[in-house]
Design a protein around this motif. Sequence first.
Motif, PDB file in Angstrom:
ATOM      1  N   SER A  15     -78.645  32.571 -69.363  1.00 18.13           N
ATOM      2  CA  SER A  15     -79.107  31.429 -70.163  1.00 18.13           C
ATOM      3  C   SER A  15     -78.512  30.126 -69.633  1.00 18.13           C
ATOM      4  CB  SER A  15     -78.727  31.628 -71.633  1.00 18.13           C
ATOM      5  OG  SER A  15     -77.324  31.516 -71.840  1.00 18.13           O
ATOM      6  N   ILE A  16     -77.271  30.176 -69.202  1.00 16.91           N
ATOM      7  CA  ILE A  16     -76.649  28.982 -68.613  1.00 16.91           C
ATOM      8  C   ILE A  16     -77.351  28.595 -67.324  1.00 16.91           C
ATOM      9  CG2 ILE A  16     -74.530  28.081 -67.570  1.00 16.91           C
ATOM     10  CD1 ILE A  16     -72.969  29.864 -69.540  1.00 16.91           C
ATOM     11  N   ALA A  17     -77.643  29.587 -66.490  1.00 11.68           N
ATOM     12  CA  ALA A  17     -78.335  29.316 -65.224  1.00 11.68           C
ATOM     13  C   ALA A  17     -79.714  28.732 -65.459  1.00 11.68           C
ATOM     14  CB  ALA A  17     -78.439  30.609 -64.407  1.00 11.68           C
ATOM     15  N   ILE A  18     -80.435  29.248 -66.446  1.00  6.59           N
ATOM     16  CA  ILE A  18     -81.770  28.738 -66.769  1.00  6.59           C
ATOM     17  C   ILE A  18     -81.677  27.297 -67.247  1.00  6.59           C
ATOM     18  CG2 ILE A  18     -83.601  28.931 -68.499  1.00  6.59           C
ATOM     19  CD1 ILE A  18     -83.434  31.949 -68.161  1.00  6.59           C
ATOM     20  N   GLY A  19     -80.677  26.996 -68.069  1.00 11.44           N
ATOM     21  CA  GLY A  19     -80.507  25.619 -68.536  1.00 11.44           C
ATOM     22  C   GLY A  19     -80.204  24.658 -67.405  1.00 11.44           C
ATOM     23  N   VAL A  20     -79.369  25.092 -66.464  1.00 11.89           N
ATOM     24  CA  VAL A  20     -78.996  24.234 -65.338  1.00 11.89           C
ATOM     25  C   VAL A  20     -80.187  23.988 -64.412  1.00 11.89           C
ATOM     26  CG1 VAL A  20     -77.599  24.098 -63.241  1.00 11.89           C
ATOM     27  CG2 VAL A  20     -76.550  24.831 -65.386  1.00 11.89           C
ATOM     28  N   VAL A  21     -80.879  25.057 -64.037  1.00 13.91           N
ATOM     29  CA  VAL A  21     -81.971  24.937 -63.073  1.00 13.91           C
ATOM     30  C   VAL A  21     -83.211  24.307 -63.707  1.00 13.91           C
ATOM     31  CG1 VAL A  21     -83.512  26.208 -61.526  1.00 13.91           C
ATOM     32  CG2 VAL A  21     -81.119  26.895 -61.746  1.00 13.91           C
ATOM     33  N   GLY A  22     -83.588  24.782 -64.883  1.00 17.82           N
ATOM     34  CA  GLY A  22     -84.788  24.259 -65.528  1.00 17.82           C
ATOM     35  C   GLY A  22     -84.699  22.778 -65.835  1.00 17.82           C
ATOM     36  N   TRP A  23     -83.495  22.333 -66.193  1.00 17.05           N
ATOM     37  CA  TRP A  23     -83.299  20.924 -66.548  1.00 17.05           C
ATOM     38  C   TRP A  23     -82.425  20.231 -65.498  1.00 17.05           C
ATOM     39  CZ3 TRP A  23     -86.519  19.173 -70.045  1.00 17.05           C
ATOM     40  CH2 TRP A  23     -87.112  20.123 -70.894  1.00 17.05           C
ATOM     41  N   SER A  24     -82.794  20.454 -64.239  1.00 22.49           N
ATOM     42  CA  SER A  24     -82.103  19.819 -63.118  1.00 22.49           C
ATOM     43  C   SER A  24     -82.674  18.448 -62.790  1.00 22.49           C
ATOM     44  CB  SER A  24     -82.201  20.720 -61.884  1.00 22.49           C
ATOM     45  OG  SER A  24     -83.562  20.903 -61.514  1.00 22.49           O
ATOM     46  N   GLY A  25     -83.826  18.121 -63.362  1.00 17.99           N
ATOM     47  CA  GLY A  25     -84.468  16.843 -63.074  1.00 17.99           C
ATOM     48  C   GLY A  25     -85.609  16.953 -62.092  1.00 17.99           C
ATOM     49  N   HIS A  26     -85.906  18.156 -61.617  1.00 13.95           N
ATOM     50  CA  HIS A  26     -87.033  18.385 -60.719  1.00 13.95           C
ATOM     51  C   HIS A  26     -88.202  18.918 -61.547  1.00 13.95           C
ATOM     52  CE1 HIS A  26     -84.549  17.735 -57.164  1.00 13.95           C
ATOM     53  NE2 HIS A  26     -83.633  18.518 -57.720  1.00 13.95           N
ATOM     54  N   VAL A  27     -89.283  18.176 -61.581  1.00 12.37           N
ATOM     55  CA  VAL A  27     -90.401  18.547 -62.449  1.00 12.37           C
ATOM     56  C   VAL A  27     -90.934  19.933 -62.111  1.00 12.37           C
ATOM     57  CG1 VAL A  27     -92.134  17.410 -60.985  1.00 12.37           C
ATOM     58  CG2 VAL A  27     -92.587  17.731 -63.428  1.00 12.37           C
ATOM     59  N   ALA A  28     -90.944  20.312 -60.838  1.00 12.36           N
ATOM     60  CA  ALA A  28     -91.480  21.612 -60.436  1.00 12.36           C
ATOM     61  C   ALA A  28     -90.664  22.777 -60.989  1.00 12.36           C
ATOM     62  CB  ALA A  28     -91.547  21.702 -58.910  1.00 12.36           C
ATOM     63  N   LEU A  29     -89.393  22.512 -61.374  1.00 12.07           N
ATOM     64  CA  LEU A  29     -88.529  23.576 -61.869  1.00 12.07           C
ATOM     65  C   LEU A  29     -88.502  23.679 -63.391  1.00 12.07           C
ATOM     66  CD1 LEU A  29     -85.469  23.224 -59.459  1.00 12.07           C
ATOM     67  CD2 LEU A  29     -87.334  24.874 -59.345  1.00 12.07           C
ATOM     68  N   LEU A  30     -89.222  22.821 -64.087  1.00  3.68           N
ATOM     69  CA  LEU A  30     -89.230  22.883 -65.548  1.00  3.68           C
ATOM     70  C   LEU A  30     -89.635  24.258 -66.085  1.00  3.68           C
ATOM     71  CD1 LEU A  30     -90.684  19.434 -66.711  1.00  3.68           C
ATOM     72  CD2 LEU A  30     -88.402  20.339 -67.138  1.00  3.68           C
ATOM     73  N   PRO A  31     -90.593  24.955 -65.452  1.00  2.00           N
ATOM     74  CA  PRO A  31     -90.968  26.270 -65.996  1.00  2.00           C
ATOM     75  C   PRO A  31     -89.847  27.299 -66.003  1.00  2.00           C
ATOM     76  CG  PRO A  31     -92.726  25.432 -64.598  1.00  2.00           C
ATOM     77  CD  PRO A  31     -91.545  24.519 -64.403  1.00  2.00           C
ATOM     78  N   VAL A  32     -88.775  27.060 -65.272  1.00  6.49           N
ATOM     79  CA  VAL A  32     -87.639  27.987 -65.338  1.00  6.49           C
ATOM     80  C   VAL A  32     -87.118  28.077 -66.770  1.00  6.49           C
ATOM     81  CG1 VAL A  32     -85.250  28.363 -64.562  1.00  6.49           C
ATOM     82  CG2 VAL A  32     -86.995  27.625 -62.928  1.00  6.49           C
ATOM     83  N   ALA A  33     -87.265  26.982 -67.517  1.00  3.11           N
ATOM     84  CA  ALA A  33     -86.766  26.943 -68.894  1.00  3.11           C
ATOM     85  C   ALA A  33     -87.478  27.928 -69.809  1.00  3.11           C
ATOM     86  CB  ALA A  33     -86.899  25.523 -69.460  1.00  3.11           C
ATOM     87  N   ILE A  34     -88.676  28.385 -69.428  1.00  3.12           N
ATOM     88  CA  ILE A  34     -89.381  29.317 -70.305  1.00  3.12           C
ATOM     89  C   ILE A  34     -88.750  30.701 -70.274  1.00  3.12           C
ATOM     90  CG2 ILE A  34     -91.516  28.024 -70.066  1.00  3.12           C
ATOM     91  CD1 ILE A  34     -92.574  30.149 -68.219  1.00  3.12           C
ATOM     92  N   TRP A 126     -83.954  18.267 -77.640  1.00  5.06           N
ATOM     93  CA  TRP A 126     -84.043  18.188 -76.186  1.00  5.06           C
ATOM     94  C   TRP A 126     -84.264  19.582 -75.597  1.00  5.06           C
ATOM     95  CZ3 TRP A 126     -78.290  16.549 -76.441  1.00  5.06           C
ATOM     96  CH2 TRP A 126     -78.152  15.416 -77.260  1.00  5.06           C
ATOM     97  N   ALA A 127     -84.567  19.600 -74.328  1.00  5.51           N
ATOM     98  CA  ALA A 127     -84.635  20.843 -73.537  1.00  5.51           C
ATOM     99  C   ALA A 127     -85.602  21.856 -74.126  1.00  5.51           C
ATOM    100  CB  ALA A 127     -83.226  21.455 -73.405  1.00  5.51           C
ATOM    101  N   HIS A 128     -86.691  21.375 -74.693  1.00  7.43           N
ATOM    102  CA  HIS A 128     -87.667  22.280 -75.303  1.00  7.43           C
ATOM    103  C   HIS A 128     -88.499  22.940 -74.199  1.00  7.43           C
ATOM    104  CE1 HIS A 128     -90.416  23.949 -78.149  1.00  7.43           C
ATOM    105  NE2 HIS A 128     -89.894  23.294 -79.158  1.00  7.43           N
ATOM    106  N   PRO A 129     -88.551  24.275 -74.153  1.00  8.81           N
ATOM    107  CA  PRO A 129     -89.302  24.944 -73.083  1.00  8.81           C
ATOM    108  C   PRO A 129     -90.779  24.571 -73.018  1.00  8.81           C
ATOM    109  CG  PRO A 129     -87.838  26.505 -74.163  1.00  8.81           C
ATOM    110  CD  PRO A 129     -87.802  25.232 -74.979  1.00  8.81           C
TER     111      PRO A 129
END
Length: 387
Positions: A15-34, A126-129
């Motif tokens: 869950s920590i890794a998903i939060g870091v990568v999904g919300w890294s600021g790269h739009v292409a990586l936002l789906p990691v948050a799901i 914030w950080a809504h998938p």
Amino acid sequence: MSREYHRSTLLIIASIAIGVVGWSGHVALLPVAIGFPVLWSLARTRLVAALVSAGYFLAASRGLPQGVTAYYSSDIWPGLLLWLCASLSFVMVHTVLWTQNASVRPFRYLLAAAVMAIPPFGIIGWAHPVTAAGVVFPGWRWWGLGLMTAGLAGLATRVWPAAAIALTGFWLWSAASWTEPRLPDGWRGVDLDLGATLGRDVGLQRHRDLIATVRTVAGNGAHFVVLPESALGFLTPTVTRLWTGAFADADTTIIAGVAVIDHGGYDNILVAIDRTGGRILYRERMPVPGSMWQPWRSWFGESGSASADFFANPVVLAGGSRVAPLICYEQLLIWPVLQSMLHDPDFILAVGNGWWTEGTSIVAIQRAATTAWARLFDKPLVFAINT
């Protein structure tokens, strides 16, 4: 016991890794948050669900302590305290609504997602998938939002691998044909790098420098030039006359962030100025809680809080276009943009003043989230931010 301990530990680390990568600021990586609803649903106890929720949210909002420290010029402790307090709502909602009943769990997750999307909990939602909908289903509009919502529910079921494969397929397909949101005709946003002085240095020379910048942009064919949040400081008759006079011979409209003081505090607004004068275009619906929006001040007879207009002015008129404005913090939330999209605006106008976020990914996350919403609803986007 040991096996269950290791399993729970892996869920929290993931869950920590998903939060870091999904919300890294790269739009292409936002789906990691799901991936978050998957981990939440795989928790076997309410405590593990709480720890998974905390890990995800704290990792996604990791830039907050440093940002608060810079904003208040203080040590790290106030930032850490605010960081932890902000996570309480997210963790509490997802902990209370977690259930061992697998058949009910997807509906509980949908309820948690809805609660975190709208006030009062949505104020720090914030950080809504669901933000990733614009990356997975670009241009699908409300259908895309509905499919993403259904997909998130599917990820909280026992058949989550099938839902994950389907969403990943759409993600890869959209990545192969991804395009950034276009600019509306005649509009240009101006990014500035003036740090904490923007809005605080209100001297004549600063205004002259900004006027020169706007003239340069207008000279390249822009009829509407957008400056960041707080660009003109406080709105006064003198400021309005200065800018109106500077463009008396031009067909240019300046959209800029200003503050308007009243007896109870101030409004964070966007103003439109052209050769005929100035007018208030938009009042911020949700200022930053704590640093700007401080409603408790009025309880003690104090003033100084920014006003929150919540559901007011979701769409404004500018140059014959219906515009959906989002000021800074609003770009991190769900309900302001969805409320605006209900009115089918012509494009999104996003401004911010992120000088205090230096060294964090907060501004990049704002830009990524706003870009995702613009692509979901196939809307042009104008962005102007100061760093």
